[in-house]
Design a protein around this motif. Sequence first.
Motif, short mmCIF file in Angstrom:
data_model
loop_
_atom_site.label_atom_id
_atom_site.label_comp_id
_atom_site.label_asym_id
_atom_site.label_seq_id
_atom_site.Cartn_x
_atom_site.Cartn_y
_atom_site.Cartn_z
N THR A 36 0.83 -1.20 0.00
CA THR A 36 0.00 0.00 0.00
C THR A 36 0.86 1.24 0.00
OG1 THR A 36 -1.80 -1.12 1.15
CG2 THR A 36 -1.78 1.28 1.25
N GLU A 37 1.91 1.24 0.81
CA GLU A 37 2.83 2.38 0.83
C GLU A 37 3.45 2.58 -0.55
OE1 GLU A 37 7.03 3.73 2.92
OE2 GLU A 37 5.71 2.34 3.97
N GLY A 38 3.77 1.48 -1.21
CA GLY A 38 4.38 1.58 -2.53
C GLY A 38 3.46 2.19 -3.56
N ILE A 39 2.21 1.73 -3.63
CA ILE A 39 1.32 2.26 -4.66
C ILE A 39 0.91 3.70 -4.35
CG2 ILE A 39 -0.88 1.45 -3.68
CD1 ILE A 39 0.21 1.51 -7.41
N LEU A 40 0.75 4.03 -3.08
CA LEU A 40 0.42 5.42 -2.75
C LEU A 40 1.58 6.35 -3.08
CD1 LEU A 40 -1.44 5.01 0.68
CD2 LEU A 40 -2.45 5.56 -1.54
N THR A 41 2.79 5.87 -2.88
CA THR A 41 3.97 6.65 -3.27
C THR A 41 3.96 6.92 -4.77
OG1 THR A 41 5.31 5.75 -1.47
CG2 THR A 41 6.50 6.65 -3.36
N LEU A 42 3.63 5.90 -5.55
CA LEU A 42 3.56 6.08 -7.00
C LEU A 42 2.45 7.05 -7.39
CD1 LEU A 42 4.17 2.43 -8.25
CD2 LEU A 42 5.82 4.31 -8.11
N PHE A 43 1.29 6.94 -6.73
CA PHE A 43 0.19 7.86 -7.02
C PHE A 43 0.59 9.31 -6.75
CE2 PHE A 43 -3.39 4.53 -6.21
CZ PHE A 43 -3.25 4.06 -7.50
N VAL A 44 1.23 9.55 -5.61
CA VAL A 44 1.68 10.90 -5.29
C VAL A 44 2.71 11.36 -6.32
CG1 VAL A 44 2.93 12.33 -3.60
CG2 VAL A 44 1.18 10.72 -2.83
N GLY A 45 3.58 10.44 -6.72
CA GLY A 45 4.56 10.78 -7.75
C GLY A 45 3.91 11.23 -9.04
N VAL A 46 2.85 10.53 -9.46
CA VAL A 46 2.12 10.92 -10.66
C VAL A 46 1.51 12.31 -10.47
CG1 VAL A 46 0.12 10.43 -12.13
CG2 VAL A 46 1.62 8.55 -11.39
N MET A 47 0.95 12.56 -9.32
CA MET A 47 0.28 13.85 -9.07
C MET A 47 1.24 15.03 -9.17
SD MET A 47 -2.36 12.86 -5.97
CE MET A 47 -3.34 14.38 -6.06
N VAL A 48 2.47 14.83 -8.71
CA VAL A 48 3.42 15.94 -8.74
C VAL A 48 4.32 15.92 -9.97
CG1 VAL A 48 3.40 16.16 -6.23
CG2 VAL A 48 5.15 14.74 -7.32
N GLY A 49 4.04 15.01 -10.91
CA GLY A 49 4.72 15.07 -12.18
C GLY A 49 5.99 14.26 -12.33
N VAL A 50 6.17 13.22 -11.50
CA VAL A 50 7.33 12.35 -11.64
C VAL A 50 7.03 11.35 -12.75
CG1 VAL A 50 8.84 10.69 -10.51
CG2 VAL A 50 7.90 12.62 -9.21
N GLN A 51 7.75 11.45 -13.86
CA GLN A 51 7.43 10.67 -15.05
C GLN A 51 7.52 9.17 -14.82
OE1 GLN A 51 6.13 11.81 -17.98
NE2 GLN A 51 6.01 13.76 -16.90
N PHE A 52 8.57 8.70 -14.15
CA PHE A 52 8.70 7.27 -14.00
C PHE A 52 7.73 6.70 -12.97
CE2 PHE A 52 12.28 9.34 -11.85
CZ PHE A 52 12.13 8.93 -10.52
N ALA A 53 7.05 7.56 -12.21
CA ALA A 53 5.97 7.09 -11.33
C ALA A 53 4.80 6.62 -12.19
CB ALA A 53 5.53 8.20 -10.38
N GLN A 54 4.56 7.32 -13.30
CA GLN A 54 3.51 6.90 -14.23
C GLN A 54 3.78 5.49 -14.75
OE1 GLN A 54 2.75 9.70 -17.35
NE2 GLN A 54 2.52 11.43 -15.96
N SER A 55 5.03 5.22 -15.08
CA SER A 55 5.41 3.89 -15.55
C SER A 55 5.13 2.84 -14.50
CB SER A 55 6.91 3.88 -15.91
OG SER A 55 7.34 2.57 -16.20
N GLY A 56 5.43 3.14 -13.24
CA GLY A 56 5.18 2.19 -12.17
C GLY A 56 3.71 1.89 -12.00
N VAL A 57 2.88 2.94 -12.01
CA VAL A 57 1.44 2.76 -11.87
C VAL A 57 0.89 1.95 -13.04
CG1 VAL A 57 -0.79 3.95 -11.83
CG2 VAL A 57 1.11 4.82 -10.47
N SER A 58 1.37 2.24 -14.23
CA SER A 58 0.91 1.51 -15.42
C SER A 58 1.23 0.02 -15.31
CB SER A 58 1.56 2.08 -16.68
OG SER A 58 1.17 3.42 -16.89
#
Length: 278
Positions: free
Chosen positions: A139-161
Amino acid sequence: MVATRDIAHSGSTFSDLLDVAAQLPAVRINRAAYLRSALKRHCSEEQIEQAIATTPAAAGIPLTTITDVANTSIAYETSKVTGISTVAGIPGGLAMLGTVPADMAQYVGHMLRIAQKLAYVYSWPDLFAGDGDDLDEATEGILTLFVGVMVGVQFAQSGVSRVSAMIAAQVVRKLPQQALTKGAIYPIVKKVTGLLGVQMTKKLFASGVAKAIPVIGAVLSGGLTLGTFLPMSKKLQKHLASLELTKPGHRAGEDELVEVVAQNPGASEEPSEARAEQ
């Protein structure tokens, strides 16, 4: 105003911040209660129960309805973040403020609320399946990726995908624990966590977010404007809407979707959302 040196306290890692924010009152969204409240003016009771038991996509809820519900939830949450409250309700009390500034914890708490709502309406599984106060690693991992997407971290989008594709391929209703904690997604989570850690307070929030989403004064100055929260929420919405979990293969047939639209004309979710907050 919270000084940068206070925010960048050595104990304020992003994991600390995320854990504290997730423990704030009303930050954790009950998936079933949210979907039932958000969909009740759009769908039949049978369809709602199917969406809860499976996913909104599997229940055949039209993408137009999903978009409408997501937009209403964003509007509702955006209106809630125009002011940041105190963190007196955090388990452990004010002692935790030595490592996590109050306004930053509240800021991330609001981000977690809308991230959960968008995830659930876009057919993600329950992110807080356990009853404990502590976040599990997945859960911590996916929420971290979601926050990353929100603030514009490009490779966070890759992780969520990639996580979305795993859930869709396995037709499961839970997060891929191993991939997020030890496997293929873990290195991405670690990279995003590192970026959103101590350096986040110095660079990302002080310059990155401020440049992307102009705010008068400091981002974390005791209040958030409508213009701060909305663009970040829309960024996550856009990405989630594009993922495998919302593809036609995970939805009902087109004829069924047309029938649902005809039987359930659009209506505002705001009243039911407000009741769900009580």
